[in-house]
Scaffold this active site. Structure first.
Site, PDB file in Angstrom:
ATOM      1  N   SER A 139      49.683  40.630  39.915  1.00  0.00           N
ATOM      2  CA  SER A 139      49.345  40.995  38.540  1.00  0.00           C
ATOM      3  C   SER A 139      48.547  42.286  38.539  1.00  0.00           C
ATOM      4  CB  SER A 139      48.511  39.881  37.902  1.00  0.00           C
ATOM      5  OG  SER A 139      47.909  40.311  36.690  1.00  0.00           O
TER       6      SER A 139
ATOM      7  N   TYR B 276      42.253  33.583  38.221  1.00  0.00           N
ATOM      8  CA  TYR B 276      43.465  34.396  38.246  1.00  0.00           C
ATOM      9  C   TYR B 276      43.224  35.705  38.997  1.00  0.00           C
ATOM     10  CZ  TYR B 276      47.690  36.650  36.305  1.00  0.00           C
ATOM     11  OH  TYR B 276      48.902  37.281  36.142  1.00  0.00           O
TER      12      TYR B 276
END
Length: 256
Positions: free
Chosen positions: A145, A168
């Site tokens: 990401s 995350y």
């Protein structure tokens, strides 16, 4: 004209998800065979059918996989031969995932690291083991990401209940180094691992967030999941034969 993945067999972990399900149809369209694996085979089948994928296609095999379970992952690789590549598009997390920073307990943080990063390690390890045993070229693509690359832009979450989960950021940045470690350890140009790091993918987020996000791009705003697929197909193909240990960012300038 030869298709990009002609005569290749690709394993998709998380094939019932937003990205994984789309990859199934795109890989078949490029001449590849697909082993579609997900923890819920019934839901995966329904998702693929909703995308007009012919689940009786001879180029498609559906199977069950719990990527957080060592036995499940190892048995999957033992039960299939001739795998040329894999994509890990899974996203395992617990019920308290996504809490704001001060509300995240150590127990929840550790559990999410174990579920997501732990399973990424397991799948990567088993891909490497499969390569060693088969001794044929293998390309693995992991999904990271932009928030594995840069710090979160927390201001875009103002006026929404959303946040950028701390788990995350920790997981996605670690995945990028995990691939470098693994390809360096295996040390064979026939075994490649790369990452694709998408920007935000549209999934019916609040309009306040979508507007704020778009102001940080060069005009595209949140990307359609379709926009991520091309980079993955490239990394699975012979066109990227000596690309390894790399991270391709697809974000319309969000991380600049």
């Amino acid at each position: 004209m030869e298709k990009l993945l002609e005569n290749k067999t690709i394993l998709i972990a998380g094939a019932g998800g937003l990205l994984g399900s789309l990859l199934v149809s795109k890989i078949i369209a490029q001449g590849g065979r697909v082993i579609a694996a997900d923890i819920n085979k019934k839901a995966m089948k329904e998702r693929l059918e909703s995308l007009d994928v012919d689940i009786t296609d001879e180029y498609l095999t559906l199977t069950t996989l719990d990527i957080t379970n060592e036995k499940s992952v190892s048995e999957l690789f033992l039960s299939h031969i001739g795998i040329d590549g894999a994509v890990n598009s899974t996203y395992p997390r617990n019920k308290t995932y996504g809490a704001h920073f001060f509300d995240v307990s150590l127990e929840s943080f550790n559990e999410n690291i174990s579920l997501h990063l732990g399973s990424a390690f397991l799948f990567t390890q088993q891909c490497a083991k499969y390569f060693k045993n088969s001794n044929t070229p293998f390309s693995l693509v992991n999904i990271s990401s932009i928030y594995g690359v840069i710090a979160p832009k927390f201001e875009i979450y103002n006026n929404t209940p959303m946040t950028m989960p701390v788990e995350y950021a920790a997981i996605k940045s670690a995945i990028q180094h995990l691939i470098k470690y693994t390809v360096a350890y295996v040390n064979d140009s026939r075994f490649r691992i790369n990452c694709v790091s998408p920007g935000g993918i549209f999934d019916n987020q609040p309009s306040a967030f979508l507007d704020a996000y778009k102001k940080n791009t060069h005009g595209a705003g949140m990307l359609d999941v379709e926009e991520i697929v091309g980079s993955i197909l490239f990394l699975l193909s012979e066109q990227s034969r000596y690309v390894t240990g790399q991270n391709i960012i697809v974000d319309d300038g969000f991380s600049l």
